[in-house]
Motif scaffolding. Structure first.
Motif, PDB file in Angstrom:
ATOM      1  N   ASP A 154      30.773  47.712  40.364  1.00  0.00           N
ATOM      2  CA  ASP A 154      30.351  47.030  41.582  1.00  0.00           C
ATOM      3  C   ASP A 154      29.147  47.780  42.148  1.00  0.00           C
ATOM      4  OD1 ASP A 154      30.484  45.416  43.990  1.00  0.00           O
ATOM      5  OD2 ASP A 154      31.383  47.171  44.944  1.00  0.00           O
ATOM      6  N   ARG A 177      34.541  44.130  47.789  1.00  0.00           N
ATOM      7  CA  ARG A 177      34.804  42.865  48.472  1.00  0.00           C
ATOM      8  C   ARG A 177      35.809  42.023  47.693  1.00  0.00           C
ATOM      9  NH1 ARG A 177      29.930  39.687  49.210  1.00  0.00           N
ATOM     10  NH2 ARG A 177      28.787  41.025  47.801  1.00  0.00           N
ATOM     11  N   PRO A 178      36.797  41.469  48.396  1.00  0.00           N
ATOM     12  CA  PRO A 178      37.873  40.711  47.740  1.00  0.00           C
ATOM     13  C   PRO A 178      37.385  39.568  46.858  1.00  0.00           C
ATOM     14  CG  PRO A 178      38.406  41.078  50.048  1.00  0.00           C
ATOM     15  CD  PRO A 178      36.997  41.559  49.836  1.00  0.00           C
ATOM     16  N   GLU A 179      36.315  38.909  47.251  1.00  0.00           N
ATOM     17  CA  GLU A 179      35.832  37.796  46.435  1.00  0.00           C
ATOM     18  C   GLU A 179      35.340  38.261  45.061  1.00  0.00           C
ATOM     19  OE1 GLU A 179      32.442  38.700  49.395  1.00  0.00           O
ATOM     20  OE2 GLU A 179      34.616  38.602  49.470  1.00  0.00           O
ATOM     21  N   LYS A 180      34.881  39.485  44.971  1.00  0.00           N
ATOM     22  CA  LYS A 180      34.487  40.042  43.671  1.00  0.00           C
ATOM     23  C   LYS A 180      35.719  40.318  42.818  1.00  0.00           C
ATOM     24  CE  LYS A 180      30.193  42.254  45.095  1.00  0.00           C
ATOM     25  NZ  LYS A 180      29.498  43.547  45.174  1.00  0.00           N
ATOM     26  N   ALA A 234      38.502  38.853  42.962  1.00  0.00           N
ATOM     27  CA  ALA A 234      39.191  37.611  42.625  1.00  0.00           C
ATOM     28  C   ALA A 234      38.824  37.124  41.222  1.00  0.00           C
ATOM     29  CB  ALA A 234      38.861  36.534  43.663  1.00  0.00           C
ATOM     30  N   MET A 235      37.699  37.558  40.706  1.00  0.00           N
ATOM     31  CA  MET A 235      37.286  37.178  39.354  1.00  0.00           C
ATOM     32  C   MET A 235      38.294  37.661  38.308  1.00  0.00           C
ATOM     33  SD  MET A 235      33.146  37.963  39.416  1.00  0.00           S
ATOM     34  CE  MET A 235      33.439  39.488  38.588  1.00  0.00           C
ATOM     35  N   SER A 260      41.686  38.123  38.853  1.00  0.00           N
ATOM     36  CA  SER A 260      43.074  37.772  39.175  1.00  0.00           C
ATOM     37  C   SER A 260      43.592  36.704  38.261  1.00  0.00           C
ATOM     38  CB  SER A 260      43.186  37.289  40.605  1.00  0.00           C
ATOM     39  OG  SER A 260      42.703  38.238  41.488  1.00  0.00           O
TER      40      SER A 260
END
Length: 72
Positions: free
Chosen positions: A22, A64-67, A69-70, A72
Motif C-alpha cells: 500500500d 483504508r478498508p476499501e483497499k 476489501a479487494m 476479502s
C-alpha cells in the motif's frame, strides 16, 4: 502449512502470499509488515519477530478498508 507441520528449522512468518504494498501506509496488504521487515525477516531474532507479530493486527487499520476489501 500449520506451525506443527513446519520443519523445525523454518522461520514462522505472517506471510499469506498477497504481496502488494500500500503506497499510503508502506505496509504489505497481505501481512501488514513494512518492506524492511519483509526483507530482513529471516535474519531477525525470534524476539524481534515476535514484537512485529504482536503489532500486525493494529497495523491493519493503517490501510483504508476499501483497499483491503479487494482481498476479502
Amino acid at each position: 502449512m500449520s506451525d506443527q507441520d513446519r520443519p523445525a528449522n523454518s522461520v514462522r512468518t505472517p506471510c499469506i502470499q498477497v504481496c502488494i504494498v500500500d503506497g499510503e501506509s508502506g505496509l504489505c496488504m497481505g501481512c501488514f509488515r513494512r518492506l524492511n521487515e519483509v526483507a530482513s525477516w529471516s535474519k531477525m531474532t525470534p524476539e524481534a519477530r515476535d514484537t512485529v507479530m504482536a503489532e500486525l493486527p493494529s497495523r491493519r487499520s493503517l490501510i483504508r478498508p476499501e483497499k483491503l476489501a479487494m482481498f476479502s
